[in-house]
Enzyme design. Structure first.
Site, PDB file in Angstrom:
ATOM      1  CB  SER A   1      74.692  -6.209  50.663  1.00 47.14           C
ATOM      2  OG  SER A   1      74.915  -7.569  50.966  1.00 47.14           O
TER       3      SER A   1
ATOM      4  CE1 TYR B   1      77.761  -5.132  54.981  1.00 44.32           C
ATOM      5  CE2 TYR B   1      76.473  -7.112  54.563  1.00 44.32           C
ATOM      6  CZ  TYR B   1      77.295  -6.106  54.108  1.00 44.32           C
ATOM      7  OH  TYR B   1      77.656  -6.066  52.787  1.00 44.32           O
TER       8      TYR B   1
END
Length: 718
Positions: free
Chosen positions: A594, A607
């Site tokens: 990501s 995250y």
């Protein structure tokens, strides 16, 4: 010959009444091809002589409709038939210069084409043209081939069919065989068909229905006679049982360890041959990827566990359709190999394959003629594993599966022939002349270049999600095979079925996998090995997303992110690495991380940290994988909202709240935030992933990061 006693498919008069003559031929062909007791996949051919108007003269002329080169009678359409003027085909007899020149007759067939039909005529066309019947079938039923492959085939043919079926000794298909068929039929009026030694059955009729019923009746008669004769003789099948089949769990553990090694060694052997494979693989000095297919059917287990396995396997196959797809004989792997692992396993399998290749090269040297094609891939296509079953190896899954089906036909033939008489394989020189026939070589050279992912297997975690599906579709579009791994069984079943329908059942498998569970991950890779032989590409894509201020980030939330996004990526990466190492043919690991792995976002600590771990993990795999040819790279998406499962839950609400906007404005927010002002879609991630997965595009890329975020200055990698 399968053991089923179900009746053959029945002719439907109501359906037939709605069809014209070409339609009746197609209906008959599809009906015959729908039952493997009648003919094998792609085997046999059918024809009809039909009166049609000549497009040039307007006169009615007789036209031969015959199955064209390639194709399968069970699934073909009308465009699968060649159409040729019968008067021109008959005139070819004046040009025939004898058996040593018969191959040149193939060059005349295009000159006989009716109505500019582009479907190439097959080598069997003269056989159908030579017989005086309106409707002709040429089938390869196991029951008849068993009789055709007996030492006393001619006498037994007379006994079984009571003189109503003629017999000819083996002769390679072509113009000469067509002349001999016609002469034999003319010399024996009233025949219902002719058995070709070691080959199959020709049968005929005055109408499409009469031809079909005659063909089926002859096959049924052969089956019935063989069954009763075997029962009368009380013969032990294949000499009796020598081995007991392994329990399923032990079998699967053994296969998961052995098959990747076997697959990798076969790919290397193909490369060292420097020529095209018998299954059509391209020539060249690089590794030729192959796929495996496992068959553990009762017929196969009966054979591989029998006392007569070794001597019968060494005799090779009989019907040319069989050995063209399976090679003249299989490789038998001794049971002692199953207990080996690591270097010992690779060394022993390497010795077996080297011996097979040497034997095959010697066969080529003994039998080659001055103009024979060069040695093709000398690796086995069929590998017999006592106590386990049969593995077939080819350039793609469908070819491997079909080769296995053909060898089952050969097993059936050997079983029935040996029970009643003595099975005889095709003489070695005759087998070679078929396998290395110049016309067959020309057909191989006309085959289109395979797509770049043919022979490759990708395992995609999170495969049922939007990005996972897009990645799978991209791999499938270029000929790859995909193992979809996902924890959501319902979604997995749905997506797997959809992709299999679009790309073929041979290309797609689904396996439930919890990436946080070590045993589940190992089982997923074991299943990939059993289904395809191993994995070449790992796409680690399973994911979640969460948001919370630091002081509200619970240990449970932190551990959930670490478990799925860090530990999960480690586990699937490790198992892929182990399998790729066992194969010894390199590989590609692609981690879908990501933008958050490069630049932190507010209120997403757990995250962001886990995604950063993925990036560093990929670098570690790249470092240790380089000496093995295993590459590892990262694709960093950002804000893939459409089709992405992580945006269907709380993450969408949380990110909207963190950015002080409404959920419906999220896509526009992320699009406008990007430098290019463009939205990012699952297909964009799929393209980036494909780049890293594809050897022909990124063979020299490892340890890299590719951002797919429409431009984010803070996430620049340098």
């Amino acid at each position: 010959m399968t053991t089923t006693t179900a009746p053959f498919p029945r002719w439907d008069d109501a359906r037939a009444a709605t069809l014209d003559e070409p339609g009746l031929l197609l209906y008959r062909s599809n009906l015959l091809g729908s039952d493997l007791r009648i003919t094998n996949y792609g085997g046999g051919n059918t024809s009809a002589k039909i009166m049609q108007k000549d497009p040039l003269s307007g006169q009615d002329v007789e036209v031969l409709w015959v199955k064209g080169s390639g194709g399968d009678v069970g699934s073909m359409k009308l465009d699968g038939f060649s159409t040729l003027y019968m008067d021109k085909l008959r005139a070819l007899k004046g040009l025939y210069r004898g058996r040593e020149h018969e191959d040149e007759m193939v060059g005349y067939l295009p000159h006989c084409t009716f109505n500019l039909n582009s479907r190439a005529a097959s080598i069997d066309t003269p056989l159908h043209a030579s017989l005086p019947y309106l409707h002709v079938d040429h089938m390869h039923p196991d029951a008849v081939i068993a009789i055709a492959a007996m030492a006393n085939s001619e006498a037994i043919t007379r006994q079984v069919f009571e003189g109503t079926v003629g017999w000819l000794p083996w002769l390679r298909p072509g113009y000469e065989l067509g002349q001999q068929l016609a002469a034999h039929d003319a010399a024996h009026p009233g025949l219902r068909g002719i058995v070709l030694g070691g080959h199959g059955l020709f049968s005929w009729g005055d109408s499409a229905k009469a031809c079909y019923e005659n063909t089926v009746d002859l096959i049924e008669r052969a089956q019935t006679w063989l069954t009763s004769e075997r029962a009368r003789r009380h013969v032990q099948v294949f000499g009796g049982t020598a081995f007991a089949a392994l329990p399923e769990a032990e079998r699967d553990r053994t296969l998961a360890r052995v098959l990747p090694v076997l697959r990798g060694l076969s790919a290397e052997g193909a490369a060292s041959a420097g020529s095209s494979a018998a299954d059509g693989s391209p020539r060249g000095g690089q590794i030729v990827p192959k796929l495996l297919h496992l068959n553990t059917s009762p017929e196969v287990l009966e054979f591989v566990n029998s006392k007569d396995l070794a001597p019968l396997a060494a005799l090779g196959t009989s019907c040319p359709d069989h050995f063209l797809r399976t090679k003249i004989r299989p490789l038998v792997v001794p049971e002692s190999v199953y207990g080996l692992s690591g270097a010992d396993l690779k060394d022993k399998l390497g010795e077996l394959l080297a011996a097979y290749r040497a034997d095959y090269a010697a066969y080529h040297a003994r039998c080659k003629r001055p103009n024979s094609p060069a040695l093709r891939d000398p690796n086995p296509v069929v590998v017999l594993l006592p106590r386990i079953g049969m593995v077939t190896i080819a350039k793609d899954k469908a070819t491997a599966r079909i080769a296995g089906e053909f060898y089952v036909n050969a097993i059936n033939v050997m079983r029935e022939a040996n029970a009643v008489d003595q099975y005889v394989g095709l003489p070695e020189q005759e087998a070679f002349d078929i396998e290395y026939w110049l016309l067959e070589e020309a057909k191989l050279q006309r085959m289109p270049k395979p797509k770049p992912m043919v022979g490759k297997v990708a395992l995609v975690t999170g495969g049922a999600g939007g990005i996972g599906q897009a990645i799978a579709r991209r791999m499938l579009a270029d000929g790859g095979c995909v193992v979809l791994a996902d924890i959501d069984q319902e979604a997995l079943d749905s997506v797997s079925a959809e992709l299999a329908k679009a790309h073929g059942r041979d290309h797609v498998r689904g396996v439930r996998c919890d990436v946080t569970d070590e045993a589940s991950v190992i089982a997923a890779f074991d299943r990939a090995a059993i289904e395809f032989g191993g994995v070449d590409i790992l796409v680690s894509n399973a994911g979640i997303a969460s948001a919370a201020p630091i002081e509200e980030t619970t240990l449970a939330l932190w551990m959930r992110n670490q478990s799925i996004l860090a530990t999960g990526y480690f586990l699937v990466g490790r198992e892929a690495f182990k399998q790729m190492k066992a194969q010894g043919t390199g590989g590609s690991i692609v981690m879908i991380a990501s933008k958050n792995g490069m630049v932190a976002s507010a209120q997403a600590t757990a995250y962001c940290a886990a995604k950063a771990a993925e990036i560093q993990l990929s670098r570690s795999f790249a470092l240790e994988g380089a000496p093995l040819g295993i590459r590892s790279n990262v694709v960093n998406p950002d804000a893939v909202i459409r089709g992405s499962k992580i945006w269907t839950g709380k993450w969408s609400e949380e990110r909207a709240a963190a950015n002080k906007i409404s959920e419906q404005d999220l896509e526009a927010f992320y699009r406008d935030r990007s430098m290019l002002k463009r939205s990012v879609f699952p297909e964009d991630i799929a393209e980036a992933t494909y780049f890293f997965a594809a050897e022909h595009l990124s063979a020299k890329s490892t340890g890299n990061i590719l951002n797919v975020d429409a431009g984010n200055l803070a996430a620049f990698t340098r």
